[in-house]
Design a protein around this motif. Structure first.
Motif, short mmCIF file in Angstrom:
data_model
loop_
_atom_site.label_atom_id
_atom_site.label_comp_id
_atom_site.label_asym_id
_atom_site.label_seq_id
_atom_site.Cartn_x
_atom_site.Cartn_y
_atom_site.Cartn_z
N VAL A 169 0.85 -1.21 -0.38
CA VAL A 169 0.05 -0.12 -0.19
C VAL A 169 0.93 0.96 0.01
O VAL A 169 0.97 1.72 0.51
CB VAL A 169 -0.78 0.56 1.45
N GLN A 170 0.90 2.62 -0.44
CA GLN A 170 1.90 3.21 -0.89
C GLN A 170 0.69 4.34 0.14
O GLN A 170 -0.32 4.10 0.43
CB GLN A 170 0.73 3.75 -2.27
N ARG A 171 2.22 5.15 0.37
CA ARG A 171 1.88 6.27 1.07
C ARG A 171 0.55 7.16 1.01
O ARG A 171 0.89 7.09 -0.33
CB ARG A 171 2.76 6.54 1.74
N PRO A 172 0.01 7.63 2.15
CA PRO A 172 -0.80 9.02 1.19
C PRO A 172 -0.21 9.73 0.84
O PRO A 172 0.87 10.29 1.61
CB PRO A 172 -2.27 8.86 2.64
N ASN A 173 -1.10 10.93 0.25
CA ASN A 173 -0.36 11.87 -0.51
C ASN A 173 0.63 11.90 -1.12
O ASN A 173 1.51 12.40 -0.64
CB ASN A 173 -0.39 13.27 0.41
N LEU A 174 1.65 10.72 -1.07
CA LEU A 174 2.87 10.85 -2.00
C LEU A 174 3.51 11.09 -2.84
O LEU A 174 4.32 12.60 -2.99
CB LEU A 174 3.18 8.83 -1.82
N GLU A 175 2.56 11.42 -4.07
CA GLU A 175 3.00 12.41 -5.37
C GLU A 175 3.01 13.60 -5.07
O GLU A 175 4.22 14.10 -5.56
CB GLU A 175 1.56 12.17 -6.57
N LYS A 176 2.24 14.11 -3.93
CA LYS A 176 2.71 15.84 -4.22
C LYS A 176 3.75 15.71 -3.01
O LYS A 176 4.50 17.08 -3.32
CB LYS A 176 1.41 15.83 -3.05
N LYS A 177 3.77 14.88 -2.32
CA LYS A 177 5.18 15.08 -1.27
C LYS A 177 6.24 15.48 -2.58
O LYS A 177 7.07 15.62 -2.01
CB LYS A 177 5.85 14.30 -0.35
N LEU A 178 6.11 14.49 -3.31
CA LEU A 178 7.51 14.11 -3.69
C LEU A 178 7.27 15.40 -4.57
O LEU A 178 9.04 15.95 -5.51
CB LEU A 178 7.32 12.22 -4.01
N THR A 179 7.04 15.49 -5.43
CA THR A 179 6.67 16.98 -6.39
C THR A 179 7.20 18.08 -5.51
O THR A 179 8.02 18.66 -6.68
CB THR A 179 5.01 17.10 -7.01
N LEU A 180 5.98 18.00 -4.91
CA LEU A 180 7.65 19.24 -4.04
C LEU A 180 8.11 19.67 -3.75
O LEU A 180 9.32 20.79 -4.02
CB LEU A 180 6.17 19.75 -3.00
N ASP A 181 8.61 18.44 -2.69
CA ASP A 181 10.30 18.08 -2.27
C ASP A 181 11.54 18.85 -4.22
O ASP A 181 12.21 19.20 -4.19
CB ASP A 181 10.83 16.77 -2.41
N LEU A 182 10.84 17.73 -5.15
CA LEU A 182 11.74 17.62 -6.20
C LEU A 182 11.71 19.22 -6.94
O LEU A 182 12.67 19.51 -7.53
CB LEU A 182 11.02 16.56 -7.83
N PHE A 183 11.25 19.85 -7.25
CA PHE A 183 11.16 21.07 -7.36
C PHE A 183 11.24 21.92 -7.11
O PHE A 183 12.70 23.47 -7.04
CB PHE A 183 9.29 22.22 -7.42
N ILE A 184 11.54 21.92 -5.42
CA ILE A 184 12.76 22.41 -4.58
C ILE A 184 13.60 22.45 -4.73
O ILE A 184 15.25 23.34 -5.06
CB ILE A 184 11.98 22.51 -2.90
N ILE A 185 14.70 20.67 -4.49
CA ILE A 185 15.89 20.59 -4.85
C ILE A 185 16.57 20.88 -5.99
O ILE A 185 17.45 21.32 -6.52
CB ILE A 185 15.74 18.82 -4.81
N ARG A 186 15.26 20.98 -7.02
CA ARG A 186 15.77 21.33 -8.23
C ARG A 186 16.19 22.67 -8.38
O ARG A 186 17.23 23.05 -9.61
CB ARG A 186 14.18 21.17 -9.56
N HIS A 187 15.19 23.83 -8.23
CA HIS A 187 15.99 24.58 -8.12
C HIS A 187 16.64 25.50 -7.02
O HIS A 187 17.44 26.94 -7.20
CB HIS A 187 14.81 26.05 -8.12
N VAL A 188 16.73 24.96 -6.34
CA VAL A 188 17.95 25.22 -4.90
C VAL A 188 19.46 24.32 -5.16
O VAL A 188 20.88 24.33 -4.26
CB VAL A 188 17.58 25.11 -3.25
#
Length: 589
Positions: A169-188
């Protein structure tokens, strides 16, 4: 795509992003700065403390002394930041071209374990995804997860037909957490890059994008199920590799139900030893199955850490978790074999050219200074025999080379390297005398000796001839090593060799063999006698005659039968019948 992201906030059934798209993610979060700001603040505070510690070490001139401590602190920091950063750390642990050795060793220890999320929430996800209550789908299900990782957790259950299953079973809201973190990581990443122990000769955003693509494939459980079935088809002829069956009726993009595997994780080496399982045989299965994935199928398990490999009570090895898979095209597979041949031949100039073809070096790279560097790295590592090769030592030295020359490990090869290093490490726990090439070379030798394609014939000739001279010892070693594989049959191999030798294509080879027999102004009877003594036990006279006439019959058609009528029945019927299944078997290699 931005609209679909917005829809995910208002509809529980919406998917945030089905595949990684940095531009769509950027468009979405550009209009939600408060989310980016709050998460950025959390990440910045934790990294500020870490970077400040590194700077203080520089000021107090204690950088080298504190390196092990800082490396350990980085591992803990990434763990505390959550799933995305744990996965980033694991990905960096495969990148010796980016991370210096001190930090690399700590990142390889990064554990993919997190506290489980509530079972009530997990069951709600199952019911929403399968559109039925849990009791209707499963006769039994464990009240607590049996395993929890960064991206999901696993329950043990039983279907109404009695089949024991694992329910992922996948963790809830996982995709939103990943997209937010990847967005931040990519820009900083460019801002924090100079403060990190990373080789910045390449754009780190490209590395992040490569990682993001694989990560989004991993969290798509439907894709994982398809991968598992493809993997099972590839190994359908193997009695030693087990792949769990997928139960599609009880699976979705966020829930995966698959056959339960009983056994020990490959990391539980003491359990394996206590169970009296044959450790050397397990090592062989692991190495050979890995080589078949890379060189035969081109479809390989990209995350084969010990926790994803199970040893079953009957001695089989089971692969699980097919979220991270990758594909090699035919050209890449052939280049990998070329690189191995050039490494064995100690032909470092052509090995450098192989690195260019594989994408480790750009086409415009001047390989002149790299050739002697490769020789320094591999010359004494390869040793006087393939059995002395140590992959971990080779990769450690190659890691140092990364910081001196413009190497960049393509993402899929980073995964392959991590796989081989991990495999070697586990094998060494089971057998301290293990040498990965000693186990893998029988497979390579067998393929070189039995593969019928012109490309493999060329590679075999390349191995057997160096600087225009025939390498008698290499042929002897190759046959001896191939014979250590019980499935290897020398007779059909000899027949194929004779067929090729009599063909028009091998005119050059026939001339080279004559020269080899008479080079240095002497007849090489000693080498021939030694070679004959090696192969004689496998070549009974009747088998050898049949193989020879079979080869001649294929070469000259009816000519042989007409010229030698006394041998016609033997060459026209028996070898043809006997030869067919043997040749078919060799093609399966």
């Amino acid at each position: 795509m931005a609209e679909s992201l917005l829809g995910a906030e208002t509809s529980r059934n919406s998917t945030v992003l089905k595949r990684y798209d940095p531009h769509a993610i950027s468009r979405y979060y550009r209009w939600r700065p408060w989310k980016v700001l709050w998460r950025s603040l959390q990440v910045a505070v934790m990294f500020a403390w870490f970077v400040g510690s590194i700077q203080l070490d520089k000021i107090l001139n204690r950088t080298e002394r504190n390196l092990p401590l800082r490396a350990m602190q980085l591992r803990k920091l990434l763990t505390n930041l959550g799933p995305t950063f744990i996965k980033i750390g694991q990905a960096l642990s495969t990148r010796p071209d980016l991370v210096r050795q001190d930090y690399l060793e700590q990142l390889t220890l990064l554990q993919d374990q997190l506290p489980p999320f509530p079972t009530q929430e997990a069951f709600a996800i199952i019911e929403r995804e399968l559109n039925c209550i849990v009791e209707d789908a499963f006769q039994e299900i464990s009240p607590k997860p049996v395993a929890a990782a960064s991206l999901g957790q696993v329950y043990k259950g039983r279907l109404y037909n009695g089949q024991a299953v694992a329910i992922k079973v996948q963790r809830p809201n996982l995709e939103k957490k990943l997209t937010l973190d990847l967005f931040i990581i990519r820009h900083v990443v460019k801002l924090i890059g100079p403060w990190l122990p990373i080789n910045l000769s390449h754009d780190l955003r490209t590395i992040v994008d490569e990682f993001g693509t694989k990560l989004f494939e991993e969290i798509d459980y439907h894709n994982e199920g398809l991968n598992a079935e493809q993997f099972a088809r590839n190994f359908r002829d193997s009695l030693e590799v087990k792949v769990p069956a997928i139960y599609w009726k009880y699976s979705s993009r966020s829930v995966l139900t698959l056959e339960w595997i009983d056994g020990f994780k490959l990391s539980a080496t003491q359990c394996i030893l206590d169970a009296n399982l044959e450790s050397d045989n397990l090592i062989r299965i692991g190495v050979e199955s890995g080589l078949r994935q890379l060189l035969e199928f081109g479809f390989f398990h990209a995350d084969p850490h010990p926790g994803n490999l199970f040893v079953m009570p009957d001695g089989r090895m089971a692969y699980i978790d097919f979220g991270m898979m990758d594909q090699l095209n035919q050209e890449t597979k052939e280049t990998l074999v070329d690189a191995l041949v050039h490494l064995v031949n100690k032909d470092y100039e052509r090995l450098a050219q192989d690195f260019v073809r594989l994408g480790f070096l750009t086409p415009d790279t001047d390989i002149t200074p790299i050739v002697p560097a490769l020789e320094c790295v591999f010359a004494d590592v390869v040793g006087s025999s393939v059995g002395e090769f140590n992959f971990k030592i080779a990769t450690d030295r190659f890691s140092d080379l990364m910081f001196q020359y413009p190497f960049r490990i393509p993402a899929k090869f980073a995964l392959i390297i991590r796989s081989l290093v991990t495999q070697e490490g586990v094998a060494l726990c089971l057998n301290p005398n293990f040498k990965i090439v000693e186990v893998s070379y029988p497979y390579i030798a067998k393929r070189l000796l039995t593969e019928e394609s012109p490309a493999f014939r060329r590679r075999l000739i390349e191995v057997l001839f160096k600087d225009g001279k025939f390498q008698w010892e290499r042929l002897e070693n190759m046959i001896a090593i191939a014979r250590s594989d019980k499935s290897f049959d020398l007779v059909p191999t000899a027949q194929m060799g004779l067929q090729y030798l009599f063909s028009e294509e091998s005119q050059f080879l026939r001339r080279q063999i004559v020269l080899a027999l008479t080079e240095d102004d002497r007849l090489h009877t000693t080498e021939v006698q030694r070679l004959w003594a090696l192969i004689q036990p496998d070549l009974h006279p009747s088998k050898l005659v049949n193989a020879a006439f079979g080869a001649l019959a294929d070469f000259s058609g009816g000519v042989v039968a007409n010229l030698t009528p006394w041998a016609a029945p033997q060459s026209a019927s028996k070898p043809a019948d006997a030869r067919e299944p043997q040749m078919a078997g060799s093609k399966r290699l």
